[in-house]
Motif scaffolding. Structure first.
Motif, mmCIF file in Angstrom:
data_model
loop_
_atom_site.group_PDB
_atom_site.id
_atom_site.type_symbol
_atom_site.label_atom_id
_atom_site.label_comp_id
_atom_site.label_asym_id
_atom_site.label_seq_id
_atom_site.Cartn_x
_atom_site.Cartn_y
_atom_site.Cartn_z
ATOM 1 N N ARG A 105 -35.033 90.018 -25.189
ATOM 2 C CA ARG A 105 -35.318 88.666 -25.693
ATOM 3 C C ARG A 105 -35.319 87.638 -24.577
ATOM 4 O O ARG A 105 -35.318 86.434 -24.830
ATOM 5 C CB ARG A 105 -34.281 88.279 -26.741
ATOM 6 C CG ARG A 105 -34.269 89.248 -27.905
ATOM 7 C CD ARG A 105 -33.059 89.041 -28.759
ATOM 8 N NE ARG A 105 -33.223 87.933 -29.675
ATOM 9 C CZ ARG A 105 -32.204 87.383 -30.332
ATOM 10 N NH1 ARG A 105 -30.978 87.810 -30.139
ATOM 11 N NH2 ARG A 105 -32.419 86.405 -31.174
ATOM 12 N N LEU A 136 -34.970 81.955 -29.279
ATOM 13 C CA LEU A 136 -35.128 83.319 -28.797
ATOM 14 C C LEU A 136 -36.179 84.041 -29.608
ATOM 15 O O LEU A 136 -36.212 83.945 -30.826
ATOM 16 C CB LEU A 136 -33.801 84.063 -28.918
ATOM 17 C CG LEU A 136 -32.675 83.547 -28.046
ATOM 18 C CD1 LEU A 136 -31.430 84.374 -28.289
ATOM 19 C CD2 LEU A 136 -33.082 83.592 -26.591
ATOM 20 N N GLU A 137 -37.047 84.765 -28.896
ATOM 21 C CA GLU A 137 -38.047 85.575 -29.584
ATOM 22 C C GLU A 137 -37.401 86.893 -29.977
ATOM 23 O O GLU A 137 -36.480 87.369 -29.322
ATOM 24 C CB GLU A 137 -39.216 85.868 -28.640
ATOM 25 C CG GLU A 137 -39.930 84.631 -28.117
ATOM 26 C CD GLU A 137 -40.662 83.893 -29.230
ATOM 27 O OE1 GLU A 137 -41.143 84.559 -30.154
ATOM 28 O OE2 GLU A 137 -40.739 82.644 -29.171
ATOM 29 N N GLY A 138 -37.888 87.470 -31.037
ATOM 30 C CA GLY A 138 -37.458 88.820 -31.407
ATOM 31 C C GLY A 138 -36.087 88.860 -32.047
ATOM 32 O O GLY A 138 -35.419 87.846 -32.216
#
Ligand code: ATP
Ligand code: ATP
Ligand code: MG
Ligand code: MG
Lengths: 334, 318
Positions: free
Chosen positions: B289, B270-272
């Motif tokens: 996300r 997951l980004e962020g």
């Protein structure tokens, strides 16, 4: 020692605690080698001597502990003969540790930033602004958001998982040759765990760092380790590559351990725990430490400690059953 | 055969957080609904801080919910009747070390709830009940006069469970009840939970980080993200065909104890960061996300909708 790759070689290590109740034989004749850029996993039941083995390498044992025999060679030098001053330089710079319990290993009266910067200053050549920049970089790497703000906070202002990540940042910031990680991710949820494991793998590849990974999470072990040693009662009962240990376990304890993991394929079945109670380290049995809980135990298991038998070039196990099976095989071949 | 035991409707649990002169609302649990049948186990998983423990505590009314209803065995739980109901709803805590009084003998730790609810008429009866509970969780009678520090982690966890069982509950919240144990002891305790369920028909809300454990013990699993339930399904169904993008990424992060599978596994990273529960995103809580995020996700909060086979998911795009 000529071998450039060999960072650490632990030979026949025995560590005991001398307590009011008698001698606790925590580590009994443990040997292993660690090469540059490798990840060695140590698994075993609670109380089997995993942490004590790691602490002995770092020479950070309680006063009641004593290394009774053995050697710990770091690049060919036995660090058990080193004076404390030399040992202090080794800790942190050459070898750092992430402790099992992050709550007790950060100092509550100093900010996270102070402790992290101090470690970086002490163990690397960085100076001035580089130190803080490195601290921020490390916090970001371990997935802590707003690192500038976090540096000014105290440990109690962080959740357990965050404190654990700060510890990891601190250990990695110094780019040690060897990282000892004692249950580094047990307190974390799977998403952050995945992030941290990936970070450790990256650093291991980039910097050629070697890692000793202590955990009872067999999933983490399967994913991370080149080689695994399985401890039971302070002894190595089995060692080998991950594939050998998981797909061809040759010690009854390892087999029991693997059987007790829940998995998607056995979700409707009952789990199979290892029966019996853990052994008493004050009073080790005369023979194989596991024999009181082993379904296969024979007379010889009660009487004498099995040696490690070579199963193949990637695998050794200390179990009398292997000796028995091998003899039977030889007999039938004749 | 199984009837509904617990119904949670639109449960909200906000905590006031002082920030300077303002008081902000920390939305730890925001509009959570689920049901548990008698004798059934519902697993509850999700990232640290998503509100799992808070759900457990609000259901048992250890917190006064900000909103929503908890209906237990047909009766709505209120401040007035919770005292009488508490006997039937118990909680087993994560930490077997700190949740038991070190100065008390095991028989008194287990006997204390009996004292509190006056569940015996003579000393002999109390003793008998305590011994029966100990037997039920696999402890010996000789353990009764010992202190907690003389026990291993697994044994301590059993003491905590015997104590929860003392008052004959029909529902237990198990909050990370096996997380601190090593694998082979964990297996013993999980088996014990399952046996007790068969013998006594107890229902569990089983909270844990370890998805393989949750999957093993639960009939259904609910996945939480930032105070919301984003997906609920039969546990095999959820593990094998997750729908919600968050569940997908959560499952992909589970370390699999099999080297070959582990080597070939593709993680959905997951980004962020997880948004702060003080500043919830508008619309879908996961959208910041999510790789499938669209305009609609920011505008409207998706509800759990039925995707067939009792599989519910709250997502606009999937
Ligand atoms: N300070 C001490 N004094 C006496 N005995 C000790 C001390 N520290 C550890 N031991 C004993 O040494 C043995 C090995 O302990 P160790 O901490 O290495 O176990 P471990 O394998 O790390 O277990 P866990 O998985 O629970 O962390 C145990 O029997 C323990 O009780
Ligand atoms: N008593 C409280 N007062 C204020 N905030 C709280 C309180 N209890 C929990 N919170 C907050 O509510 C959120 C949810 O917390 P909760 O303990 O329910 O998470 P969790 O899912 O159980 O996490 P973990 O897996 O780490 O145990 C967190 O942001 C937490 O900081
Ligand atoms: Mg340990
Ligand atoms: Mg919790």
């Amino acid at each position: 020692m000529a071998d450039e790759q060999r960072l650490l070689s632990v030979q026949h290590l025995c560590t005991s605690f001398f307590t009011d109740n008698g001698e606790v034989h925590a580590v009994n004749d443990v040997s292993f080698d660690l090469d540059k850029g490798k990840i060695l996993g140590i698994v075993g039941e609670s109380g089997s001597g995993k942490s004590v083995t790691a602490y002995t390498v770092m020479q950070i044992l309680a006063d009641t502990a004593k290394v009774r025999s053995g050697h710990i060679f770091f690049r060919g030098e036995d660090l058990l003969t080193w004076p404390e001053r030399k040992m202090r330089a080794f800790r942190g710079k050459r070898c750092s540790i992430i402790f099992q319990d992050p709550m007790t290993s950060l100092n509550p009266v100093f900010t996270i930033g102070y402790q992290l910067c101090e470690a970086i200053r002490l163990h690397t050549d960085r100076k001035g602004d580089e130190v803080k920049a490195r601290a921020i970089e490390m916090l970001r790497l371990v997935g802590i958001n707003d690192p500038d703000k976090r540096l000014k906070q105290y440990p109690f202002e962080h959740s357990g998982g965050m404190r654990q990540r700060v510890m990891i940042a601190m250990a990695l910031a110094c780019e040690p040759d060897i990282l000892i990680a004692d249950e580094p991710t047990t307190a974390l949820d799977v998403t952050i765990q995945a992030q941290i494991l990936e970070l450790m793998q990256d650093l291991q590849k980039q910097l050629g760092m070697a890692i000793i990974l202590v955990t009872h999470d067999l999933g983490v072990i399967a994913e991370m380790c080149d080689e695994i040693i399985v401890l039971y009662g302070g002894r190595v009962c089995e060692r080998g590559t991950a594939d050998e240990i998981f797909y061809n376990p040759c010690h009854e304890y390892t087999k029991g351990l693997l059987r007790s993991i829940p998995s998607v394929s056995t979700m409707y079945e009952r789990l199979v725990p290892i029966s019996g109670t853990p052994i008493n380290m004050l009073n080790l049995p005369k023979g194989c430490a596991f024999c009181t809980r082993c379904d296969e135990a024979m007379q010889i298991c009660i009487e004498s400690v099995p040696d490690e038998l070579v199963i193949n070039e990637n695998h050794k196990a200390a179990c009398w059953c292997n000796v028995r099976d091998r003899k039977a095989k030889e007999a039938s071949a004749e | 055969m199984s009837e509904e035991l617990l119904r949670v409707e639109h449960l909200k649990q906000y905590f006031p957080i002082r920030s300077g002169f303002k008081t902000l609302q920390l939305k730890a649990v925001d509009d959570v609904s689920f049901t548990i049948n008698a004798g059934e186990t519902l697993g509850l998983v999700g990232e640290s801080g998503c509100g799992k423990t808070t759900v457990g505590r609000s259901v048992l009314r250890l917190y006064k919910p900000t909103g929503g209803k908890v209906i237990f065995d047909g009766t709505e739980v209120t401040d007035r009747n919770i005292k009488g109901m508490r006997r039937r709803m118990q909680m087993v805590f994560q930490d077997p070390y700190s949740s038991l009084d070190p100065r008390m003998k095991v028989e008194n730790i287990i006997g204390e709830p009996l004292d509190v609810h006056g569940l015996y008429s003579s000393k002999e009866e109390r003793r008998e009940k305590v011994l029966k509970l100990m037997e039920l969780v696999g402890l010996n009678a000789e353990h009764a006069t010992r202190y907690v520090h003389e026990f291993s982690g697994g044994q301590r966890q059993r003491i905590g469970i015997a104590r929860a069982l003392a008052v004959d509950p029909s529902f237990i919240v198990c909050d990370e009840a096996v997380s601190a144990l090593d694998v082979s002891i964990q297996a013993q305790v999980i088996n014990m939970f399952e046996d007790l369920q068969k013998q006594l028909g107890v229902a569990y809300l089983f909270i844990a980080h370890d998805l393989l454990v949750v999957q093993h013990i639960s009939k259904r699993i609910a996945v939480m993200y930032l105070g919301h339930i984003v997906e609920v399904a039969d546990s095999y169904e959820l593990m094998s065909s997750p729908i919600h993008p968050y569940t997908e990424s959560l499952l992909s992060a589970v370390p699999i104890p099999d080297p070959k599978t582990a080597r070939n596994m593709k993680r959905i990273v997951l980004e962020g960061d997880v948004p702060s529960p003080l500043k919830m995103p508008s619309g879908c809580p996961f959208r910041t996300r999510c790789r499938y995020c669209t305009e609609r996700c920011a505008a409207e909060t998706p509800e759990l909708t039925d995707r067939g086979n009792g599989h519910f998911c709250a997502c606009w795009e999937k």
